[in-house]
Design a protein around this motif. Structure first.
Motif, mmCIF file in Angstrom:
data_model
loop_
_atom_site.group_PDB
_atom_site.id
_atom_site.type_symbol
_atom_site.label_atom_id
_atom_site.label_comp_id
_atom_site.label_asym_id
_atom_site.label_seq_id
_atom_site.Cartn_x
_atom_site.Cartn_y
_atom_site.Cartn_z
ATOM 1 N N GLN A 66 -11.624 41.522 18.017
ATOM 2 C CA GLN A 66 -12.558 40.466 17.614
ATOM 3 C C GLN A 66 -12.595 39.335 18.652
ATOM 4 O O GLN A 66 -12.515 38.161 18.318
ATOM 5 C CB GLN A 66 -12.173 39.910 16.234
ATOM 6 C CG GLN A 66 -12.102 40.959 15.139
ATOM 7 C CD GLN A 66 -13.435 41.653 14.898
ATOM 8 O OE1 GLN A 66 -14.457 41.003 14.701
ATOM 9 N NE2 GLN A 66 -13.431 42.973 14.937
ATOM 10 N N ILE A 67 -12.720 39.717 19.908
ATOM 11 C CA ILE A 67 -12.777 38.749 21.004
ATOM 12 C C ILE A 67 -14.221 38.312 21.231
ATOM 13 O O ILE A 67 -15.148 39.124 21.155
ATOM 14 C CB ILE A 67 -12.221 39.363 22.315
ATOM 15 C CG1 ILE A 67 -10.815 39.894 22.091
ATOM 16 C CG2 ILE A 67 -12.239 38.355 23.442
ATOM 17 C CD1 ILE A 67 -9.785 38.855 21.817
ATOM 18 N N MET A 68 -14.432 37.053 21.527
ATOM 19 C CA MET A 68 -15.760 36.545 21.817
ATOM 20 C C MET A 68 -16.208 36.989 23.207
ATOM 21 O O MET A 68 -15.395 37.150 24.120
ATOM 22 C CB MET A 68 -15.791 35.014 21.735
ATOM 23 C CG MET A 68 -15.538 34.464 20.349
ATOM 24 S SD MET A 68 -15.730 32.663 20.299
ATOM 25 C CE MET A 68 -14.366 32.164 21.360
ATOM 26 N N ASP A 69 -17.521 37.153 23.390
ATOM 27 C CA ASP A 69 -18.069 37.585 24.678
ATOM 28 C C ASP A 69 -17.666 36.647 25.809
ATOM 29 O O ASP A 69 -17.406 37.092 26.930
ATOM 30 C CB ASP A 69 -19.599 37.660 24.615
ATOM 31 C CG ASP A 69 -20.077 38.872 23.829
ATOM 32 O OD1 ASP A 69 -19.376 39.899 23.853
ATOM 33 O OD2 ASP A 69 -21.130 38.792 23.183
ATOM 34 N N ARG A 70 -17.611 35.358 25.528
ATOM 35 C CA ARG A 70 -17.321 34.391 26.580
ATOM 36 C C ARG A 70 -15.895 34.520 27.117
ATOM 37 O O ARG A 70 -15.590 34.045 28.206
ATOM 38 C CB ARG A 70 -17.548 32.972 26.059
ATOM 39 C CG ARG A 70 -16.575 32.531 24.992
ATOM 40 C CD ARG A 70 -16.869 31.135 24.484
ATOM 41 N NE ARG A 70 -16.978 30.165 25.545
ATOM 42 C CZ ARG A 70 -16.840 28.861 25.373
ATOM 43 N NH1 ARG A 70 -16.571 28.385 24.177
ATOM 44 N NH2 ARG A 70 -16.956 28.032 26.379
ATOM 45 N N GLN A 71 -15.026 35.180 26.367
ATOM 46 C CA GLN A 71 -13.644 35.358 26.802
ATOM 47 C C GLN A 71 -13.440 36.630 27.629
ATOM 48 O O GLN A 71 -12.389 36.804 28.237
ATOM 49 C CB GLN A 71 -12.699 35.423 25.594
ATOM 50 C CG GLN A 71 -12.563 34.135 24.816
ATOM 51 C CD GLN A 71 -11.795 34.352 23.534
ATOM 52 O OE1 GLN A 71 -12.366 34.530 22.466
ATOM 53 N NE2 GLN A 71 -10.477 34.347 23.627
ATOM 54 N N LEU A 72 -14.441 37.510 27.649
ATOM 55 C CA LEU A 72 -14.277 38.830 28.252
ATOM 56 C C LEU A 72 -14.860 38.899 29.654
ATOM 57 O O LEU A 72 -15.987 38.449 29.897
ATOM 58 C CB LEU A 72 -14.937 39.887 27.365
ATOM 59 C CG LEU A 72 -14.248 40.139 26.022
ATOM 60 C CD1 LEU A 72 -15.151 40.936 25.105
ATOM 61 C CD2 LEU A 72 -12.922 40.849 26.223
ATOM 62 N N PHE A 73 -14.097 39.489 30.576
ATOM 63 C CA PHE A 73 -14.525 39.674 31.961
ATOM 64 C C PHE A 73 -14.192 41.101 32.390
ATOM 65 O O PHE A 73 -13.224 41.696 31.914
ATOM 66 C CB PHE A 73 -13.802 38.695 32.890
ATOM 67 C CG PHE A 73 -14.113 37.250 32.635
ATOM 68 C CD1 PHE A 73 -15.094 36.596 33.357
ATOM 69 C CD2 PHE A 73 -13.430 36.542 31.653
ATOM 70 C CE1 PHE A 73 -15.379 35.266 33.121
ATOM 71 C CE2 PHE A 73 -13.700 35.211 31.406
ATOM 72 C CZ PHE A 73 -14.684 34.570 32.147
ATOM 73 N N ASN A 74 -15.007 41.626 33.291
ATOM 74 C CA ASN A 74 -14.768 42.964 33.829
ATOM 75 C C ASN A 74 -14.299 42.853 35.274
ATOM 76 O O ASN A 74 -15.042 42.431 36.146
ATOM 77 C CB ASN A 74 -16.051 43.800 33.755
ATOM 78 C CG ASN A 74 -15.867 45.196 34.356
ATOM 79 O OD1 ASN A 74 -14.745 45.635 34.608
ATOM 80 N ND2 ASN A 74 -16.960 45.883 34.585
ATOM 81 N N VAL A 75 -13.036 43.202 35.517
ATOM 82 C CA VAL A 75 -12.486 43.255 36.870
ATOM 83 C C VAL A 75 -11.820 44.624 37.022
ATOM 84 O O VAL A 75 -10.790 44.881 36.413
ATOM 85 C CB VAL A 75 -11.450 42.144 37.131
ATOM 86 C CG1 VAL A 75 -10.916 42.245 38.550
ATOM 87 C CG2 VAL A 75 -12.064 40.773 36.884
ATOM 88 N N PRO A 76 -12.407 45.523 37.818
ATOM 89 C CA PRO A 76 -11.908 46.903 37.880
ATOM 90 C C PRO A 76 -10.598 47.037 38.646
ATOM 91 O O PRO A 76 -10.044 46.066 39.165
ATOM 92 C CB PRO A 76 -13.042 47.641 38.603
ATOM 93 C CG PRO A 76 -13.668 46.593 39.466
ATOM 94 C CD PRO A 76 -13.585 45.310 38.670
ATOM 95 N N ILE A 77 -10.112 48.260 38.725
ATOM 96 C CA ILE A 77 -8.912 48.593 39.479
ATOM 97 C C ILE A 77 -9.283 48.778 40.944
ATOM 98 O O ILE A 77 -10.372 49.254 41.267
ATOM 99 C CB ILE A 77 -8.286 49.892 38.925
ATOM 100 C CG1 ILE A 77 -7.867 49.700 37.465
ATOM 101 C CG2 ILE A 77 -7.103 50.357 39.762
ATOM 102 C CD1 ILE A 77 -7.500 50.980 36.759
ATOM 103 N N SER A 78 -8.375 48.429 41.823
ATOM 104 C CA SER A 78 -8.597 48.665 43.253
ATOM 105 C C SER A 78 -7.760 49.836 43.732
ATOM 106 O O SER A 78 -6.792 50.238 43.082
ATOM 107 C CB SER A 78 -8.252 47.417 44.070
ATOM 108 O OG SER A 78 -6.857 47.157 44.022
#
Length: 377
Positions: A161-173
């Motif tokens: 139940q996380i808000m959209d504003r708290q979520l970020f996409n940073v992939p694996i390198s």
């Protein structure tokens, strides 16, 4: 507790660090933390993380690293970042002691893992659901949750139940230089050899990963029968490996001598260099690093479209996505029979990884995420 996030957001507002300078991050990372360290170092982010002692003394290694960071503060820390549920108590304590915001980095879907293990009844951790509920409550109090894929963002949002504003996409390198092979050159002798090596790298810790491989084993056996100059290597270890061996034994009648289970492989990049075609089959994956490594080694991949896999593979361009044994056999035969296609797909795959998933490229995404976080709060 209700004012936890508000207090930290206010702290961010008061700190007002400029997004023109890099934030200083207090890192509490698991055994895959070196991947984050690579990306941080590539763009000049402060990174005090060191490889901790493994085994029973791992906790002491963790506490030593925490003490070292606390004792060597070149400037005030802006965030505490942790990437493993088991390090949550330490990370939470450090964030409260220093009075700075907490950030979680999610690399797997823990909720699905718990549900799958409860369903199978094997290797189940007592009270796992309660632990994940508590974990979700802490994630809601983090100023940000960095996920390795868009798929995982959706899963975290739904389950915690996380808000959209708290979520970020940073992939694996992935360090593409370590996986460079002669197959990147025009004189590709290894792709033209008579005996071809087929490879599958996985983690045998999760039943749904194993089940998906078992589901495709009849097709793989048929492929080996129709192509006697091929061998199939399986790399990986975990508690379900023994069960996997037992389940696939009847399927491999007549070709078992060409199926080699190598267990855990230390120098995995060397194995990718030997491979001509890689399979990646899984029923539980957020953003598989093995897929990135294989593509970085210019090895064409056939995978099933689960989780974050379609975010990496563009069907027909840098690999193939299959959802049936018939489709699997069709594209596997195409790659085995056509050396030119293998080379083209492999080179396109490596180019894709070099453009998006090197430590430098992922490091830039970390910087962009921190800058966006600063603007949001």
């Amino acid at each position: 507790m209700a004012s936890f996030v508000g207090k930290y957001r206010h702290s961010l507002t008061e700190r007002k660090f400029s997004i023109k300078r890099h934030p200083n991050i207090f890192l509490i990372l698991g055994k895959r933390g070196h991947v984050i360290a690579q990306a941080f170092n590539a763009v000049g982010l402060t990174c005090a993380y060191q490889t901790r002692i493994s085994g029973p003394r791992r906790l002491w290694g963790l506490l030593y690293e925490v003490a070292e960071q606390l004792g060597n503060r070149p400037s005030k820390y802006d965030y505490v970042l942790f990437d493993n549920l088991e390090y949550l108590p330490v990370a939470y304590a450090v964030s409260r002691i220093l009075g700075i915001p907490l950030i979680a980095r999610e690399r797997g879907d823990g909720w699905s893992e718990v549900r799958q293990k409860e369903k199978t009844g094997g290797y189940r951790l007592p009270g796992a659901r309660r632990i994940m509920d508590l974990y979700g409550a802490v994630l809601r109090r983090c100023v940000a949750v960095f996920c390795v894929s868009e798929y995982l963002k959706k899963q975290v949002k739904k389950n915690a139940q996380i808000m959209d504003r708290q979520l970020f996409n940073v992939p694996i390198s992935v360090n593409t230089d370590a996986y460079a092979t002669s197959k990147n050159s025009k004189s590709d002798d290894r792709s033209a050899k008579s005996e071809l090596t087929l490879l599958l790298v996985t983690n045998f810790r999760y039943p749904e990963k194993v089940k998906k491989i078992e589901e495709f084993m009849p097709a793989i056996a048929a492929l080996l029968i129709s192509n006697p100059d091929t061998r199939f290597l399986i790399a990986g270890d975990g508690p379900y490996l023994r069960i996997f061996k037992e389940n696939i034994h009847p399927v491999l009648k007549g070709v078992s001598d060409r199926v080699i289970l190598k267990g855990y492989v230390h120098n995995i990049h060397q194995l990718y260099r030997k491979a001509d075609i890689t399979f990646y089959l899984s029923g539980l994956d957020a953003f598989p690093r093995a897929l990135l490594e294989s593509m970085a080694a210019s090895c064409p991949v056939i995978a099933n479209p689960f989780g974050g896999i379609p975010e990496i593979i563009q069907h027909g361009k840098n690999g193939f996505l299959v959802d049936s044994q018939e489709a699997f056999l069709y594209y596997a035969h195409k790659l085995i029979d056509d050396v030119t296609l293998r080379r083209a797909i492999g080179r396109t795959a490596r180019k894709h990884i070099c453009q998006l998933y090197t430590p430098e490229q992922v490091g830039k995404k970390w910087l962009e995420a921190f800058a966006a976080l600063d603007l949001k709060y």
